[in-house]
Write a protein that holds these residues in place. Sequence first.
Motif, short mmCIF file in Angstrom:
data_model
loop_
_atom_site.label_atom_id
_atom_site.label_comp_id
_atom_site.label_asym_id
_atom_site.label_seq_id
_atom_site.Cartn_x
_atom_site.Cartn_y
_atom_site.Cartn_z
N SER A 1 0.72 5.35 1.29
CA SER A 1 0.07 6.31 2.19
C SER A 1 0.52 7.71 1.83
O SER A 1 1.70 8.04 1.99
CB SER A 1 0.42 5.98 3.65
OG SER A 1 -0.09 6.96 4.52
N ILE B 1 3.36 -3.05 -6.36
CA ILE B 1 1.95 -3.18 -6.00
C ILE B 1 1.29 -4.27 -6.84
O ILE B 1 0.60 -5.15 -6.31
CB ILE B 1 1.23 -1.82 -6.19
CG1 ILE B 1 1.71 -0.82 -5.14
CG2 ILE B 1 -0.29 -2.00 -6.13
CD1 ILE B 1 1.32 0.61 -5.43
N SER C 1 -5.32 -0.22 6.28
CA SER C 1 -6.06 -1.47 6.06
C SER C 1 -7.51 -1.34 6.51
O SER C 1 -8.43 -1.80 5.84
CB SER C 1 -5.38 -2.62 6.81
OG SER C 1 -4.10 -2.88 6.29
N GLU D 1 -6.59 -2.47 -5.47
CA GLU D 1 -5.35 -2.32 -6.23
C GLU D 1 -5.35 -1.00 -7.01
O GLU D 1 -4.33 -0.30 -7.06
CB GLU D 1 -5.20 -3.49 -7.20
CG GLU D 1 -3.90 -3.43 -8.00
CD GLU D 1 -3.76 -4.62 -8.94
OE1 GLU D 1 -2.62 -4.87 -9.40
OE2 GLU D 1 -4.76 -5.30 -9.22
N LEU E 1 -9.54 0.81 4.03
CA LEU E 1 -9.87 0.05 2.83
C LEU E 1 -10.98 -0.96 3.10
O LEU E 1 -11.88 -1.15 2.27
CB LEU E 1 -8.62 -0.65 2.31
CG LEU E 1 -7.54 0.28 1.71
CD1 LEU E 1 -6.22 -0.46 1.55
CD2 LEU E 1 -8.00 0.85 0.37
N GLN F 1 -4.36 1.85 -4.84
CA GLN F 1 -2.91 1.89 -4.55
C GLN F 1 -2.11 2.36 -5.77
O GLN F 1 -1.14 3.10 -5.63
CB GLN F 1 -2.43 0.52 -4.08
CG GLN F 1 -3.14 0.00 -2.84
CD GLN F 1 -3.34 1.06 -1.79
OE1 GLN F 1 -2.39 1.72 -1.36
NE2 GLN F 1 -4.59 1.25 -1.36
N LYS G 1 0.82 -1.20 0.00
CA LYS G 1 0.00 0.00 0.00
C LYS G 1 0.86 1.26 0.00
O LYS G 1 2.03 1.23 0.37
CB LYS G 1 -0.93 0.00 1.22
CG LYS G 1 -2.00 -1.08 1.18
CD LYS G 1 -2.85 -1.11 2.40
CE LYS G 1 -2.15 -1.68 3.61
NZ LYS G 1 -1.76 -3.08 3.44
N VAL H 1 2.45 -0.82 4.33
CA VAL H 1 2.81 0.33 3.50
C VAL H 1 4.23 0.16 2.96
O VAL H 1 5.15 -0.17 3.71
CB VAL H 1 2.70 1.64 4.31
CG1 VAL H 1 3.25 2.82 3.52
CG2 VAL H 1 1.23 1.90 4.68
#
Length: 373
Positions: free
Chosen positions: A24, A366, A324, A342, A327, A345, A22, A106
Amino acid sequence: MSAPDQEYRLPNGGPSIAALPKVSLHDHLDGGLRPSTIIELAEEAGVTLPVTDAQGLEEWFVSQANSGSLVEYLKTFDVTIAVMQTAPALRRVAHEFVLDLAADGVIHGEVRWAPEQHLQQGLTLDETVEAVQGGIDDAIADLAERGHEITVGQLVTAMRHADRSLEIAELALRHRENGVIGFDIAGAELGFPASNHKPAFDLLAREFFPVTVHAGEADGLDSIKSALFDGRTLRLGHGVRLAEDVAVIDRDGDHTTVGLGPIAAWVRDREIALELSPSSNLQTGAIAQWGTELYDHPFDLLYQLGFQVTVNTDNRLMSATSLSRELALLAQAFDYDLSDLETFQLNAAAASFLPLEDREDLADRIIAGFEKA
């Protein structure tokens, strides 16, 4: 690297969301402290806390943040900032912050914070940036030994109600080779437009330095317009009220036709990323005109219309959240699947302030991580 407190998954099961790679983009350093660390630092600094046990303190932050007002929400930061006034404290907080990002899966984080708020015990602006970078570097090294590769950049923030933005922009530029990858303005949005800080934004534009601006959270389209025009922002911090520029033209059964106003069209067509933070947007009342539940959030509307939506925590402590968790909440509210997560991200990777080659590498990581899920 500790495991997350809870394993979040999609409504129909599947892999742990924490295990997925992920990005951020919108995560405040002073909004992501561990409650236990606050207690220890407060004792060292002689700071009186409203609650003195970790669980109770965590609950206090969430309770105070659930105000429906950004101004009231921001008052909780008086506590965290009070214990972040020395170089060792800043270094420790930054170190733990990155470790907690990694525990949440992350692989690239952009940490925003306001150096001007950390000078009460004699630190200079440059010393604060150096202390935070020291903590970030320590954490990256620790994680590398454990097999977790992560990149982290600082987003140096100026407080929009103050008059130091040009000085903070100059600070960011001095440290662009020492971990600072972008500039931001934050704080009370209503009444403090980006245009107030035009000299800072002009300097950053001349130096080709990336900018993100808090806009469209506690104020509407005029604030977003100022961020785009005066700030030349590449991303919108929250930007949720951009949905005010989306109008329903026609409804025919299950089919709805909408039209984009000029600001919304510009943001979508230029792929200017929205740093959306669902739980925080509920707490601050940013989505009050649409409702009070997560399924009322215009996140899905903006996603379906092709906006460059990204998912963020804003302040993990104040919202008792993680990436998390955010999401998982969105997946439950809007029936998203793994491919949607996905996409979010990949949007974030594309919008990061990394060089192109690094963004492409991030996207590859990713895709590979989601393919293994």
